[in-house]
Structures are given as C-alpha cells and as structure tokens.
Motif scaffolding. Structure first.
Motif, PDB file in Angstrom:
ATOM      1  N   TRP A  82      10.763  64.163 -56.200  1.00  0.00           N
ATOM      2  CA  TRP A  82       9.559  63.334 -56.118  1.00  0.00           C
ATOM      3  C   TRP A  82       9.227  62.879 -57.535  1.00  0.00           C
ATOM      4  CZ3 TRP A  82       4.243  65.373 -53.883  1.00  0.00           C
ATOM      5  CH2 TRP A  82       3.307  64.326 -53.881  1.00  0.00           C
ATOM      6  N   TYR A  83       9.447  61.583 -57.805  1.00  0.00           N
ATOM      7  CA  TYR A  83       9.234  61.045 -59.141  1.00  0.00           C
ATOM      8  C   TYR A  83       7.829  60.468 -59.287  1.00  0.00           C
ATOM      9  CZ  TYR A  83      14.259  61.468 -59.872  1.00  0.00           C
ATOM     10  OH  TYR A  83      15.534  61.962 -60.011  1.00  0.00           O
ATOM     11  N   PRO A  84       7.268  60.494 -60.499  1.00  0.00           N
ATOM     12  CA  PRO A  84       5.975  59.847 -60.732  1.00  0.00           C
ATOM     13  C   PRO A  84       6.083  58.337 -60.511  1.00  0.00           C
ATOM     14  CG  PRO A  84       6.586  61.271 -62.580  1.00  0.00           C
ATOM     15  CD  PRO A  84       7.795  61.138 -61.710  1.00  0.00           C
ATOM     16  N   LEU A  85       4.927  57.690 -60.356  1.00  0.00           N
ATOM     17  CA  LEU A  85       4.903  56.244 -60.203  1.00  0.00           C
ATOM     18  C   LEU A  85       5.524  55.572 -61.426  1.00  0.00           C
ATOM     19  CD1 LEU A  85       1.366  55.360 -58.744  1.00  0.00           C
ATOM     20  CD2 LEU A  85       3.572  55.169 -57.593  1.00  0.00           C
ATOM     21  N   ASP A  86       6.366  54.611 -61.163  1.00  0.00           N
ATOM     22  CA  ASP A  86       6.927  53.750 -62.198  1.00  0.00           C
ATOM     23  C   ASP A  86       6.414  52.350 -61.904  1.00  0.00           C
ATOM     24  OD1 ASP A  86       8.389  52.121 -63.855  1.00  0.00           O
ATOM     25  OD2 ASP A  86      10.352  52.933 -63.300  1.00  0.00           O
ATOM     26  N   MET A  87       5.541  51.834 -62.766  1.00  0.00           N
ATOM     27  CA  MET A  87       4.873  50.578 -62.440  1.00  0.00           C
ATOM     28  C   MET A  87       5.814  49.377 -62.462  1.00  0.00           C
ATOM     29  SD  MET A  87       2.248  51.905 -61.518  1.00  0.00           S
ATOM     30  CE  MET A  87       1.760  50.350 -60.794  1.00  0.00           C
ATOM     31  N   LYS A  88       7.044  49.539 -62.948  1.00  0.00           N
ATOM     32  CA  LYS A  88       8.012  48.450 -62.841  1.00  0.00           C
ATOM     33  C   LYS A  88       8.459  48.274 -61.389  1.00  0.00           C
ATOM     34  CE  LYS A  88       9.816  49.100 -67.519  1.00  0.00           C
ATOM     35  NZ  LYS A  88      11.019  49.451 -68.339  1.00  0.00           N
ATOM     36  N   SER A 100      -1.991  55.425 -63.480  1.00  0.00           N
ATOM     37  CA  SER A 100      -0.623  55.362 -63.988  1.00  0.00           C
ATOM     38  C   SER A 100      -0.501  54.396 -65.166  1.00  0.00           C
ATOM     39  CB  SER A 100       0.335  54.941 -62.869  1.00  0.00           C
ATOM     40  OG  SER A 100       1.673  54.963 -63.303  1.00  0.00           O
ATOM     41  N   THR A 101      -1.280  53.320 -65.153  1.00  0.00           N
ATOM     42  CA  THR A 101      -1.169  52.311 -66.210  1.00  0.00           C
ATOM     43  C   THR A 101      -2.060  52.602 -67.414  1.00  0.00           C
ATOM     44  OG1 THR A 101      -2.814  50.947 -65.050  1.00  0.00           O
ATOM     45  CG2 THR A 101      -0.503  50.455 -64.641  1.00  0.00           C
ATOM     46  N   THR A 102      -2.963  53.587 -67.312  1.00  0.00           N
ATOM     47  CA  THR A 102      -3.881  53.841 -68.423  1.00  0.00           C
ATOM     48  C   THR A 102      -3.701  55.215 -69.057  1.00  0.00           C
ATOM     49  OG1 THR A 102      -5.587  54.572 -66.846  1.00  0.00           O
ATOM     50  CG2 THR A 102      -5.663  52.259 -67.562  1.00  0.00           C
ATOM     51  N   MET A 103      -2.685  55.976 -68.626  1.00  0.00           N
ATOM     52  CA  MET A 103      -2.408  57.255 -69.275  1.00  0.00           C
ATOM     53  C   MET A 103      -0.915  57.541 -69.250  1.00  0.00           C
ATOM     54  SD  MET A 103      -3.688  60.218 -66.607  1.00  0.00           S
ATOM     55  CE  MET A 103      -2.948  60.438 -64.980  1.00  0.00           C
ATOM     56  N   ASP A 104      -0.498  58.444 -70.112  1.00  0.00           N
ATOM     57  CA  ASP A 104       0.915  58.796 -70.221  1.00  0.00           C
ATOM     58  C   ASP A 104       1.311  59.940 -69.306  1.00  0.00           C
ATOM     59  OD1 ASP A 104       1.336  56.862 -72.193  1.00  0.00           O
ATOM     60  OD2 ASP A 104       0.710  58.220 -73.792  1.00  0.00           O
ATOM     61  N   TYR A 105       0.332  60.605 -68.689  1.00  0.00           N
ATOM     62  CA  TYR A 105       0.640  61.715 -67.792  1.00  0.00           C
ATOM     63  C   TYR A 105       1.166  61.193 -66.452  1.00  0.00           C
ATOM     64  CZ  TYR A 105      -1.796  64.830 -71.010  1.00  0.00           C
ATOM     65  OH  TYR A 105      -2.167  65.547 -72.109  1.00  0.00           O
ATOM     66  N   PRO A 106       1.978  61.987 -65.738  1.00  0.00           N
ATOM     67  CA  PRO A 106       2.558  61.519 -64.468  1.00  0.00           C
ATOM     68  C   PRO A 106       1.533  61.424 -63.353  1.00  0.00           C
ATOM     69  CG  PRO A 106       3.135  63.816 -64.859  1.00  0.00           C
ATOM     70  CD  PRO A 106       2.476  63.328 -66.123  1.00  0.00           C
ATOM     71  N   VAL A 107       1.717  60.426 -62.496  1.00  0.00           N
ATOM     72  CA  VAL A 107       0.910  60.244 -61.283  1.00  0.00           C
ATOM     73  C   VAL A 107       1.874  60.282 -60.101  1.00  0.00           C
ATOM     74  CG1 VAL A 107      -0.606  58.699 -59.985  1.00  0.00           C
ATOM     75  CG2 VAL A 107      -0.829  58.862 -62.482  1.00  0.00           C
TER      76      VAL A 107
END
Length: 412
Positions: free
Chosen positions: A371-377, A284-291
């Motif tokens: 179901w949302y992708p990971l948001d690292m915030k 999630s932190t190294t690409m722009d695609y959704p995880v």
C-alpha cells in the motif's frame, strides 16, 4: 436472507459486550471507568495516575508515539487537531475514517445566527452573544438536546449538524483552538504535519438516507440541498450547478429508478466522499509525510450499520460499517468467523501503521501487495474488499464536486 437474520441478532447482542471507556483527567491524574449497565453514565474507578507519562507507562504506551484515530465526526475532530495550534506535538500519526473537517457539516460559519435560531425555538428573542451564552449555560442537557432547529425545506439530514466548531475571534487572554477554517490552514501549510491514513466507504450514503423519512425524501431537491460551504454569486449559478448534479446523480434516462440508491450516492458523495478525497489531496500536496488513502468496499457479514438502516440487500459498505472489521469486540459475534481474513487484514494494516508508520512494511500472505502513499502525479487509493486492489483517486462525480468547490468554496 439467513445472513441478515444473524446480523440482526448481532445488533442486539452488541449490548451485551462491555464497551471500553476513555481515560479522563482529574485533579489527581487519570482515571479509567466502566459504563453503567443501562448506559446512562460512566462510573470511574481505579488509582489516578499522577502524570501524563505515567498514564502511558501503566497502559504500556509511549507519550511520544501516539496515533490519533477517529471515525465520522471523530475523523473530523482529528483534522481539527491537525490544524489547531493548541494540539502541536500531541500526536505523531493519525487515522481518519469517513469524515473530514473540510466538509459542509463540520464547520459553522454563522455561529451567532445559529445560536439565535436555537434560542428562538426555546421561546427567546436574543441577539447579544453574552445573553445567549447565559441562556444556554443555565439550560439542562435535556432542554438543549431536545430543542431542534428545523432544517431548510428540501435539504438533507447532514444539514442538521449545525452545532459544530467555528472560526474563533480574538479574545483577550484566551488561546484560539480554531484560528481559521481548516481549508485555509491546510492550504497555507500552517498545521501539524504527521503521517496519515485517510479514507471512506464506497456506499456512505445508506446510513444518511436511512435517517430520512418519507416526507424529507419526497421534499428533497438539489437546489435546496447544496452544501452550506458553497457560496454562489447568484441564484442562476446555483441553479446551473444543481442542474448538472441532477444529471450526474438522478439521470432520468437511467434505467435504475431506485431513488433511495441515487439519493444515498448523492448524500454520501457530498457529505463524506468528496470532503475526504480533497482532504487527502491537500494533505499530500502540502506536507512531506505520507498520506495513505483507501476505499472500504467489503459487503459481508459484519456490515451491521447497513442492516440497521434497512439497506441490507444493497451492495457495498455504508458509513461506519468498517468499524466492525477493525475492533476486537467484533470477533465476539458469531458471523465474524466468515470475515476473519478481512478483520485480520485491516487490523494488521492499522496496527502496522501505528507501530511503524507504514501499513504494509512487508509483503505477506495476509497482505500480498504494498500500500503506497498518494503520488499526486498519478494518485491512486487502496480498495479494501474481499481482496485488495488499487484504483484512481478521482472519478467523474468527484471531479465535478471539485470543480464546483474550486469556484464557489466558502472560506470565511
């Protein structure tokens, strides 16, 4: 108890369901086959398909719209394809269930030493890698699979997975599938970036403890079982880490004295849950695609692996239990009637992701929440149980594993 008798019957009945086989490439194209009745081999029949594109046209697919899927070691294999330069452009999406190439059992840092140990068990004392190669090349499958390198005293069953991919050296005129460790390649951002679903089950360790025996359980100790991808500067630091883990997983003040439950939590977290969680965060932190991250918790009629490993009365879903809530053959089992909501829900989300790149493109009665992708915030995962919910990605035990790996992860 009646529920588990039905599940026990289902384990036997699964043998009666014809299992699909993968298409294989031969000189003339691709073939698909049938598994022999005794399961000993695959008999390939049919007309070869001349090209890669034709193969997908026949099966109604699109070679430019491929979702790579794997469970357990298969999930680790998917991540190996993520990081391999040889797999560039091979797939456009990926689903990884209960496994990661960033785990202690999925990468071998000492392949020559490990090969020597196997040769020693066969009665040979060899150091030259070429001689080791010639030895194994001329051994039968039976000899190779029946020879076992004993695990270290006090270690866990997953430590026996020693013949796994390794970082490759430069060999003239040879492509490298694995040029560096998966961890290094992902943190550098040098990997094949695509949307991904990744997750784990909430009681992964039942299966692994079910593979232990009375002796290995009695001999278990945390110091000896610390994962091989941790490298400590001293035994004192290793002992301090083991002591902290003992407090987390085997607290003597805990009123629950069920050693199997505690050991399964330890083995599940160290072998599956933490590696999957850190993999999701790194991707999630190294690409722009959704995880899209999930945790499967359903304790229902289709938890056949939990029953097989004698944890039928324990709560939660163990390693690979989720598969019976996804694949079509599961609905041939009578108890699937009670689980159709979960089966339909999971198969719909997985299919939506393969088709559209989103597991929940629309809110429906079956899928009542997004179901949302990971948001690292504020990273959260989807909890898949009788109903859907969300919870934080990290818990105290996983945070401790993360702190430990931040200090001591072996990277080369």
């Amino acid at each position: 108890m009646k529920r588990y008798w039905v599940m026990l019957w289902s384990l036997w009945a699964m043998r009666l369901v014809r299992q699909p086989t993968v298409a294989v490439r031969v000189a003339g194209g691709w073939l698909r086959g049938q598994v022999a009745r005794d399961g000993s081999h695959v008999r390939y029949t049919g007309i070869p398909y001349a090209t890669y594109e034709n193969r997908f046209q026949v099966f109604g697919g699109n070679p430019n719209h491929i979702t790579l899927f794997g469970e357990s070691a298969g999930s680790a294999s998917v991540l190996h394809h993520f990081v391999s330069p040889m797999s560039k452009g091979m797939f456009q999406k990926a689903i990884m269930q209960s496994g990661s190439a960033i785990s202690p059992w999925s990468l071998q840092f000492e392949p020559i030493k490990t090969a020597k140990l196997l040769a020693n068990q066969m009665g040979y004392n060899l150091d030259d890698p070429y001689k080791l190669y010639e030895l194994f090349k001329n051994k039968s499958i039976t000899e190779l699979l029946s020879t076992r390198v004993p695990r270290n005293y006090g270690d866990v069953v997953l430590s026996e997975n020693i013949f796994v991919p390794c970082i490759e050296k430069n060999i003239p005129e040879a492509d490298k599938f694995m040029p560096d460790s998966p961890y290094n390649l992902i943190t550098k951002g040098t990997y094949n970036k695509v949307p991904v679903i990744i997750g784990h089950n909430n009681a992964e360790g039942y299966m692994f403890v079910g593979k232990e025996n009375d002796t290995t359980i009695r001999n278990f100790n945390i110091f000896s079982s610390l994962p091989r991808d941790l490298k400590f500067a001293s035994n004192l630091e290793k002992k301090q880490t083991a002591d902290e883990l003992r407090k987390l997983y085997f607290d003597e003040d805990d009123k629950d004295n069920d050693i199997l439950a505690k050991l399964s939590k330890y083995e599940g977290d160290s072998g599956i849950v933490y590696p999957v969680t850190i993999t999701a965060e790194l991707l999630s932190t190294t690409m722009d695609y959704p995880v899209y991250m999930y945790k499967f918790c359903r304790d229902g009629w289709m938890n056949l692996l939990k029953l097989l490993f004698k944890f039928g009365e324990y709560p939660g879903a163990t390693h690979a239990d989720d598969l019976f809530y996804i694949f079509k053959f599961a609905v041939t089992l009578p108890q699937s009637f009670y689980e159709m909501k979960t089966i339909d829900r999971m198969s719909t989300m997985w299919t939506n992701f393969a088709k559209y790149g989103q597991p929940t493109p629309n809110i429906t009665q079956l899928l009542p929440m997004k179901w949302y992708p990971l948001d690292m915030k504020e990273p959260q995962l989807l909890v898949i149980d009788k109903e859907l919910s969300i919870e934080p990605l990290w818990n105290p035990s996983l945070r401790f594993w993360n702190e430990t790996y931040t200090k001591y992860r072996r990277k080369s």
